[in-house]
Structure formats: structure tokens, C-alpha cells
Design a protein around this motif. Structure first.
Motif, PDB file in Angstrom:
ATOM      1  N   TRP A   1     105.041  72.883 -20.212  1.00 13.71           N
ATOM      2  CA  TRP A   1     105.716  73.558 -19.093  1.00 13.71           C
ATOM      3  C   TRP A   1     106.101  74.985 -19.496  1.00 13.71           C
ATOM      4  CZ3 TRP A   1     110.301  75.946 -18.205  1.00 13.71           C
ATOM      5  CH2 TRP A   1     110.717  76.109 -16.876  1.00 13.71           C
ATOM      6  N   GLN A   2     106.703  75.136 -20.673  1.00 13.09           N
ATOM      7  CA  GLN A   2     107.079  76.473 -21.135  1.00 13.09           C
ATOM      8  C   GLN A   2     105.859  77.377 -21.285  1.00 13.09           C
ATOM      9  OE1 GLN A   2     110.057  76.377 -24.534  1.00 13.09           O
ATOM     10  NE2 GLN A   2     109.664  74.194 -24.270  1.00 13.09           N
ATOM     11  N   ASP A   3     104.804  76.852 -21.904  1.00 14.55           N
ATOM     12  CA  ASP A   3     103.611  77.663 -22.162  1.00 14.55           C
ATOM     13  C   ASP A   3     102.985  78.185 -20.878  1.00 14.55           C
ATOM     14  OD1 ASP A   3     103.973  77.121 -24.823  1.00 14.55           O
ATOM     15  OD2 ASP A   3     102.365  75.630 -24.961  1.00 14.55           O
ATOM     16  N   LEU A   4     103.020  77.366 -19.813  1.00 14.47           N
ATOM     17  CA  LEU A   4     102.351  77.737 -18.574  1.00 14.47           C
ATOM     18  C   LEU A   4     103.255  78.476 -17.588  1.00 14.47           C
ATOM     19  CD1 LEU A   4     100.267  74.491 -17.913  1.00 14.47           C
ATOM     20  CD2 LEU A   4      99.484  76.649 -18.897  1.00 14.47           C
TER      21      LEU A   4
ATOM     22  N   PHE B   1     106.628  87.391 -15.256  1.00  9.99           N
ATOM     23  CA  PHE B   1     107.543  86.536 -14.498  1.00  9.99           C
ATOM     24  C   PHE B   1     108.827  86.309 -15.288  1.00  9.99           C
ATOM     25  CE2 PHE B   1     109.308  82.251 -13.910  1.00  9.99           C
ATOM     26  CZ  PHE B   1     109.683  82.319 -12.573  1.00  9.99           C
ATOM     27  N   ALA B   2     108.696  85.779 -16.498  1.00  6.61           N
ATOM     28  CA  ALA B   2     109.866  85.407 -17.299  1.00  6.61           C
ATOM     29  C   ALA B   2     110.218  86.434 -18.366  1.00  6.61           C
ATOM     30  CB  ALA B   2     109.633  84.049 -17.954  1.00  6.61           C
ATOM     31  N   TYR B   3     109.270  87.263 -18.745  1.00  2.89           N
ATOM     32  CA  TYR B   3     109.547  88.287 -19.756  1.00  2.89           C
ATOM     33  C   TYR B   3     108.584  89.450 -19.567  1.00  2.89           C
ATOM     34  CZ  TYR B   3     105.453  86.672 -22.412  1.00  2.89           C
ATOM     35  OH  TYR B   3     104.192  86.342 -22.805  1.00  2.89           O
TER      36      TYR B   3
ATOM     37  N   GLU C   1     116.757  78.676 -27.801  1.00  2.00           N
ATOM     38  CA  GLU C   1     117.795  79.696 -27.655  1.00  2.00           C
ATOM     39  C   GLU C   1     117.170  81.088 -27.598  1.00  2.00           C
ATOM     40  OE1 GLU C   1     122.100  81.022 -29.574  1.00  2.00           O
ATOM     41  OE2 GLU C   1     121.082  79.224 -30.315  1.00  2.00           O
ATOM     42  N   GLN C   2     116.175  81.336 -28.447  1.00  2.00           N
ATOM     43  CA  GLN C   2     115.503  82.632 -28.423  1.00  2.00           C
ATOM     44  C   GLN C   2     114.699  82.812 -27.138  1.00  2.00           C
ATOM     45  OE1 GLN C   2     115.850  85.299 -29.954  1.00  2.00           O
ATOM     46  NE2 GLN C   2     114.106  86.408 -29.112  1.00  2.00           N
ATOM     47  N   THR C   3     114.117  81.717 -26.637  1.00  2.00           N
ATOM     48  CA  THR C   3     113.410  81.777 -25.354  1.00  2.00           C
ATOM     49  C   THR C   3     114.360  82.195 -24.239  1.00  2.00           C
ATOM     50  OG1 THR C   3     111.793  80.104 -26.015  1.00  2.00           O
ATOM     51  CG2 THR C   3     112.119  80.417 -23.653  1.00  2.00           C
ATOM     52  N   ALA C   4     115.552  81.596 -24.234  1.00  2.00           N
ATOM     53  CA  ALA C   4     116.555  81.973 -23.232  1.00  2.00           C
ATOM     54  C   ALA C   4     116.918  83.449 -23.362  1.00  2.00           C
ATOM     55  CB  ALA C   4     117.803  81.102 -23.376  1.00  2.00           C
ATOM     56  N   ASP C   5     117.100  83.907 -24.593  1.00  2.00           N
ATOM     57  CA  ASP C   5     117.468  85.305 -24.821  1.00  2.00           C
ATOM     58  C   ASP C   5     116.361  86.240 -24.338  1.00  2.00           C
ATOM     59  OD1 ASP C   5     119.380  87.244 -26.233  1.00  2.00           O
ATOM     60  OD2 ASP C   5     117.465  87.726 -27.183  1.00  2.00           O
ATOM     61  N   LEU C   6     115.121  85.923 -24.675  1.00  2.00           N
ATOM     62  CA  LEU C   6     113.995  86.782 -24.286  1.00  2.00           C
ATOM     63  C   LEU C   6     113.835  86.852 -22.780  1.00  2.00           C
ATOM     64  CD1 LEU C   6     111.501  88.448 -25.265  1.00  2.00           C
ATOM     65  CD2 LEU C   6     110.202  86.310 -25.139  1.00  2.00           C
ATOM     66  N   THR C   7     114.154  85.761 -22.093  1.00  2.00           N
ATOM     67  CA  THR C   7     113.968  85.715 -20.641  1.00  2.00           C
ATOM     68  C   THR C   7     115.231  86.109 -19.870  1.00  2.00           C
ATOM     69  OG1 THR C   7     114.493  83.342 -20.610  1.00  2.00           O
ATOM     70  CG2 THR C   7     112.173  83.960 -20.807  1.00  2.00           C
ATOM     71  N   GLY C   8     116.267  86.535 -20.583  1.00  2.00           N
ATOM     72  CA  GLY C   8     117.469  87.035 -19.917  1.00  2.00           C
ATOM     73  C   GLY C   8     118.435  85.975 -19.451  1.00  2.00           C
ATOM     74  N   MET C   9     118.309  84.753 -19.988  1.00  2.00           N
ATOM     75  CA  MET C   9     119.230  83.687 -19.608  1.00  2.00           C
ATOM     76  C   MET C   9     120.320  83.529 -20.662  1.00  2.00           C
ATOM     77  SD  MET C   9     116.856  80.669 -17.942  1.00  2.00           S
ATOM     78  CE  MET C   9     115.804  80.396 -19.370  1.00  2.00           C
ATOM     79  N   GLN C  10     121.461  83.020 -20.229  1.00  2.00           N
ATOM     80  CA  GLN C  10     122.560  82.724 -21.152  1.00  2.00           C
ATOM     81  C   GLN C  10     122.382  81.310 -21.686  1.00  2.00           C
ATOM     82  OE1 GLN C  10     126.512  82.752 -19.428  1.00  2.00           O
ATOM     83  NE2 GLN C  10     127.468  83.079 -21.428  1.00  2.00           N
ATOM     84  N   PHE C  11     122.247  81.187 -23.004  1.00  2.00           N
ATOM     85  CA  PHE C  11     122.049  79.895 -23.630  1.00  2.00           C
ATOM     86  C   PHE C  11     123.398  79.235 -23.864  1.00  2.00           C
ATOM     87  CE2 PHE C  11     121.514  77.081 -27.306  1.00  2.00           C
ATOM     88  CZ  PHE C  11     120.353  76.390 -26.970  1.00  2.00           C
ATOM     89  N   LEU C  12     123.559  78.020 -23.352  1.00  2.00           N
ATOM     90  CA  LEU C  12     124.786  77.261 -23.552  1.00  2.00           C
ATOM     91  C   LEU C  12     124.540  76.178 -24.598  1.00  2.00           C
ATOM     92  CD1 LEU C  12     125.913  76.785 -19.833  1.00  2.00           C
ATOM     93  CD2 LEU C  12     126.319  78.730 -21.350  1.00  2.00           C
ATOM     94  N   ALA C  13     125.595  75.780 -25.266  1.00  2.00           N
ATOM     95  CA  ALA C  13     125.481  74.745 -26.290  1.00  2.00           C
ATOM     96  C   ALA C  13     124.919  73.463 -25.679  1.00  2.00           C
ATOM     97  CB  ALA C  13     126.854  74.470 -26.910  1.00  2.00           C
TER      98      ALA C  13
END
Length: 205
Positions: free
Chosen positions: A83-86, A92-94, A137-149
Motif C-alpha cells: 500500500w505504501q509503495d503504490l 501526491f505524498a511527497y 515515522e520518517q515516512t510521516a515526516d517526509l509526507t508532512g504528517m505528525q507522527f504520534l506514538a
């Protein structure tokens, strides 16, 4: 802003649901919460032919994105990686024009078979659960999302006999309602090692 409810998307991935004692109850409980969209990826895409347009629109339509899964070999089940890869495409995401996910929140609701003490530097898994989630977590950062615990349950294999499922499901419903109603301290939630360590402190009245 506090009066505006957020929309939550849960992407559920369990390759062996007939043996799921924790994730399936969590997923079913999630369906009872208003403004929560639940997607069973293995059921929707049994041949892994993921519809990118549908999945990208789901992301656009929601404010909080949740991966729900059992930890498999220190990572997500295979369909979540597919799902992430596609779905998380350049543009779109970055990338310079890939801003569709900016400002959204992202977290993982997961289970692990080992005990919590196994997930630390001196434990036999050598890393905390949050450290093992660093690629996400890095994926969230790269795509502009806030990563929660992560919202995590350890010792999942013995959770039923130890009667820990009911309280865990109740806590999860509290988390969803707090995220939906903007009553979650997102700054604190982004700093913790585990979301369900201190829910009274995380959730505002």
C-alpha cells in the motif's frame, strides 16, 4: 477548531484474521465510533491489486491516518508495505507538489507477541517499539504528517487468558473519540514512546 470533528481512517492489515484475538476486536470496536472509516486491506485487495485512486482519495478525505496491524518480523504485514509503495506517490505524498498529506496525523495501532520488556535495548529484541517504527515515522515526516506514538499491546498471545482485551479495547475507543473531538494533546502524543502509557494526561476534558 475544537468544535470541528476530525475524520479518521483506519487501514487494517491482518493476514490471519481467524487467529486474531486482539486486532479483530479493536477493528470491530472502531466501527462503532462516528467519523471513523474502517478499511480491511486484505479483504478489499485479496490479490494485492490496490486501487491507487481510491486509496489516495481516502487519504484526502481524512484528517487522521491509522495503520492497525500485528507486528510481523519487526514491521508491518506485507499488504501495508505494498500500500505504501503504490499509494504514497511522488507528486501526491511527497516532492515539491506532493502536499496532500500535510497537516494530518498518523499513528500505528499494533500488537506484539513478546512482552514489553523484550522491546528495549537490554531486551532480546534490542529496540523499543517506537525505534522499530522509525521507517514509518520518517515516512510521516517526509509526507508532512505528525507522527504520534503507537497504541500498542504487548504479550498479545496471552492477552485473552489474562483478561486484558476488554480494557485495551475501551482505551482504544477513548483514543479514537479524543482524536475525533480534538481532545488529544498531539504534542505530548508525538513525544511518548507508547500512546497508551498515560491516557488521562493525553486526553483533555
Amino acid at each position: 477548531m475544537s468544535g470541528i470533528q476530525k475524520k479518521i481512517l483506519i487501514l487494517f492489515a491482518h493476514p490471519s484474521q481467524s487467529r486474531s484475538e486482539v486486532n479483530s476486536p479493536l477493528f470491530e470496536a472502531s466501527k462503532t465510533i462516528d467519523n471513523v472509516t474502517t478499511v480491511d486491506l486484505y479483504s478489499e485487495y485479496p490479490t494485492f491489486r490496490i486501487n491507487i485512486d481510491i486509496e489516495q482519495q481516502r487519504l484526502r478525505d481524512h484528517d487522521v491516518i491509522i495503520f492497525m496491524f500485528p507486528l510481523y518480523w519487526y514491521s508491518t504485514p506485507a499488504i501495508l508495505k505494498e500500500w505504501q509503495d503504490l499509494v504514497l506517490e511522488y507528486g501526491f505524498a511527497y516532492g515539491s507538489d506532493g502536499t496532500e498529506l500535510h497537516g494530518k496525523s498518523f499513528l500505528c495501532s499494533l500488537t506484539a507477541g513478546g512482552s514489553e520488556k523484550a522491546y528495549r535495548s537490554e531486551g532480546y529484541n534490542h529496540f523499543t517499539i517506537r525505534e522499530l517504527l522509525q521507517p514509518l515515522e520518517q515516512t510521516a515526516d517526509l509526507t508532512g504528517m505528525q507522527f504520534l506514538a503507537p497504541f500498542a499491546l504487548f504479550g498479545a498471545r496471552t492477552a485473552v487468558e489474562e483478561k486484558r482485551i476488554h480494557a485495551h479495547v475501551d482505551d482504544w475507543k477513548k483514543v479514537l473519540v479524543a482524536l475525533r473531538d480534538n481532545k488529544m494533546d498531539l504534542v505530548l502524543a508525538s513525544e511518548l514512546s507508547k500512546l497508551n502509557h498515560d491516557l488521562p494526561r493525553l486526553i483533555r476534558d
